[in-house]
Design a protein around this motif. Sequence first.
Motif, PDB file in Angstrom:
ATOM      1  N   ASN A 143     -23.703-125.035  57.091  1.00  0.00           N
ATOM      2  CA  ASN A 143     -23.844-126.108  58.066  1.00  0.00           C
ATOM      3  C   ASN A 143     -23.665-127.434  57.333  1.00  0.00           C
ATOM      4  N   ASN A 144     -24.116-128.524  57.949  1.00  0.00           N
ATOM      5  CA  ASN A 144     -24.063-129.840  57.308  1.00  0.00           C
ATOM      6  C   ASN A 144     -25.470-130.437  57.246  1.00  0.00           C
ATOM      7  N   LEU A 145     -26.444-129.600  57.001  1.00  0.00           N
ATOM      8  CA  LEU A 145     -27.831-130.043  56.966  1.00  0.00           C
ATOM      9  C   LEU A 145     -28.080-130.909  55.744  1.00  0.00           C
ATOM     10  N   THR A 146     -28.964-131.887  55.888  1.00  0.00           N
ATOM     11  CA  THR A 146     -29.228-132.845  54.810  1.00  0.00           C
ATOM     12  C   THR A 146     -30.732-132.966  54.585  1.00  0.00           C
ATOM     13  N   GLY A 147     -31.079-133.896  53.707  1.00  0.00           N
ATOM     14  CA  GLY A 147     -32.481-134.145  53.422  1.00  0.00           C
ATOM     15  C   GLY A 147     -33.036-133.142  52.427  1.00  0.00           C
ATOM     16  N   GLN A 148     -34.335-133.134  52.282  1.00  0.00           N
ATOM     17  CA  GLN A 148     -34.986-132.256  51.336  1.00  0.00           C
ATOM     18  C   GLN A 148     -35.414-130.954  52.001  1.00  0.00           C
ATOM     19  N   VAL A 149     -35.523-129.940  51.187  1.00  0.00           N
ATOM     20  CA  VAL A 149     -36.114-128.691  51.672  1.00  0.00           C
ATOM     21  C   VAL A 149     -37.590-128.975  51.910  1.00  0.00           C
TER      22      VAL A 149
END
Length: 945
Positions: free
Chosen positions: A469-475
């Motif tokens: 996907n194109n998910l961002t940010g921190q886990v």
Amino acid sequence: MLLCLCISLLLLLLSVPVVHSAYPTFNDDVLGLIVFKAGLIDPQSKLVSWNEDDDTPCNWLGVNCDPLSHRVTGLALDGFSLSGHVGRGLLRLQFLQSLSLSNNNLTGPINPDLPRLGGLRFVDFSHNSLSGSVPDGFFQQCGSLSYVSFAGNQLTGELPVSLSSCLTLTQLNLSSNQLSGELPSGLWNLRSLQSLDLSYNYFEGEIPLGVSNLYDLRSISLSNNRFAGELPGDIGSCSLLRLVDFSGNSFSGRVPETLQKLNSCTYLRLGRNSLTGFVPGWIGELRSLESLDLSANRLSGRVPNSIGSLDQLKELNLSTNQLTGGLPESISNCPNLVSLDVSSNRLTGNVPQWLFKTGSALQQLQVLDLSSNVFSGEIPSNLGSRSSILVLNMSRNQLFGPIPPSVGGLTMAHEVDLSSNLLSGSIPSEIGGATSLLELRLNHNSLTGNIPADIQKCSPLTALILSENNLTGQVPAAMANLSSLQFVDLSSNNFTGSLPKDLTNLSHLLSFNVSHNSLEGELPVGGFFNIISPSSISDNPSLCGAAVNRSCPSVHPKPIVLNPNSPNSSQSPSAAASNLSHRKIVLSISALIAIGAAAFITLGVIAVTLLNIHVRSSMSRNPPAVTFSAADDYSCSPSTDPNYGKLVMFSGDADFVAGAQALLNKDCEIGRGGFGIVYKTSLRDGRSVAIKKLTVSSLTKSQDDFEREVRNLGKARHFNLVALEGYYWTPSLHLLIYEHISSGNLYKHLHDDSNCLTWRQRFGIVLGMARGLAHLHQMKIIHYNLKSSNVLIDECGEAKVGDYGLARLLPALDRCVLSGKIQSALGYMAPEFACKTVKITEKCDVYGFGVLVLEVVTGKRPVEYMEDDVVVLSDMVRGALEDGRVEECVDEKLKGNFPAEEAIPLVKLGLICASQVPSNRPDMEEVINILELIQCPADGGQEVG
């Protein structure tokens, strides 16, 4: 001795023909039952009340008598764990009407004389281990027989022609055997027949005409055989039919129109055939239908509107066909529908809004599978209104737009799969409302934004697959609260920052993939992350830690630098200069020591390399000679010359046809393993042997210790073990000599497309492995390296466990080496290897055996690497068992030709053996007892295929 004499006398009496008297002797029943008991093994002492001194058996457990005559009329010993054979003693019970011995482990053939008991009406020998053919004589004299069940045994051969003469028969169940051949046309002469079950056999050919003669037929199951041709066109004349199951065969042609006459039919199962044409419109006339299965055929056209008339329908399976068009809205009129599966078709249009319409009739829908079609458009915004759904699968379509926030309304859902679509937008935080979720699959979409912290509310979650996907940010750190997580795939996104350290608390993790992101910082240390695969964290350039072989920068306080010219310095300029000079001297000495050490190591490496080259050169010019002489029980070489090797054979000839140097010929190589190369050669006595040349000789014991351990292994003789025939020893060359098994290993037979082990062969292999391991454990030998490539199959299909006990030869091996070299096949290793404080015992072998059982049943490897996932076999099977889908896990190569009554207990046994806790695993002797109770054969004589 007295008991033996009594039994012998009773057997003698039984050989005398029975003469009926006007004054019957009630002791005939006692006599017959005591002799019958003498042929049984009663491990649970169920028959302890059967006392030969009693005047009547009417108070004995399992015995029923006529209240007036006090003669035995019924014998019910179901599930007593009895083994042995059904003796002739029962023929003394002249008034016997009902004989039920199901769910035991009785062996031997069917007694053809039982129907001579003229009043016998009910016979149930189901789920035993009876073998041989169905005797022709059994049905020639069937008398008043009404019910006969031999289901779940090991019967072979064809149906006897005499079966057609058993005109009083109302129920016949011969399912789950190995019966073969074509159906005799006389079968349709049994006009009183109400139930016929021949499923899970090897019957073939076309169904003969004449089934319409069975006017009273209520149930017919011919599923999971090898029938071909068209479905019987006259079956519609059996107007009382409630169950029709012809699934799992090779029937072709169209669905017979005469089926529309079956107004009482509740179960119509025609799946897994080769039927063509359309789903008939008249299907809606079968108003009693509760289950309709037309899956895995070649049906085309549209789903007919008439299905909406089936107001009793609970299960509709049209999957894996070539259906086109959209789903008819009339399906919403089926108020009892629980499962709707139209996956793997060519259906088009939008996902119907009416599927989720509030107030529609579909209030009981639990399974909705629309996957692998061509559905487009957005997911309906009222998705969450269908709160009854347990499984929602819309994967592999062309859906676009956002995931609606109402997904949180799926409060009972165990699985939500929206993968492989064109979905965009973020993962809604409302997903936390789906508090029963076990699996969430959103991979292979175009989702953006962060993983919502509310995901932690889905506490049962075991699989979180968000890759590609194109998910961002921190886990999010909240993921560490999902204590049941086993599979996590966040790969191929744009995640940044560091991984939360608390992820190490996820004690059930089996796979954690964050490759192809932009993560940074140190990997979590401990738990699963100590053994994480480098490929699972690859392509994160700023990640550091041992797993990526990249050191993390140390964080130290900035050093205080004193400027000798600073007026605030506490040292005088001369003192500061003196200290600086001292540091330079120390640094120089340290540097010199380091340089010297490096030079010394380099010289050592060069010297060892040159020495090895010299030794190998010498060996190639002068291969070690092999001499021998007979001594005691062994053949061996008495030479003490270090240039000569010592060959010891435990029996027979002790010389190779072409000499030991032939072993170094690459043309003789037949395999390679964690410990060395395996060659095939011949001894002078004509025997072919397999030679394992150990490549870890530097870790082996001294010659005396090595020979002592090898001779101990050589004593482990068993039919299901590869025999260790001898050994060859020089200081630099160690060989183990095994019997040669020509038919390859279990891995090849399971995973080579050209092979197909039958169900009986598979169970025989499992039982053989268990017996071989049990023998090793009796000799206090732990295998350590159990896997399918180390189980060989001989020409008769028997399993022979090989490569056992090698760890006893290698005292220098620690657990790291054992984990990396001995347990080279991922998936078989018991969890104890990861814990230095837990003792390695025989239970480690039991764990590997459990995984092997599941591999044999499913035909799948212990760990399968899929396109978007890593599937651990034991967890996949355990999940299927919990969902009641365990039969779906059985190897597809069997095409349904397996007895579910045997497969399910076998799968459960495999899962118990593969328990994470060693104390929960049975020992191998217990495993053998359980396998024998499961009542499967150990027949390895069939052809593989």
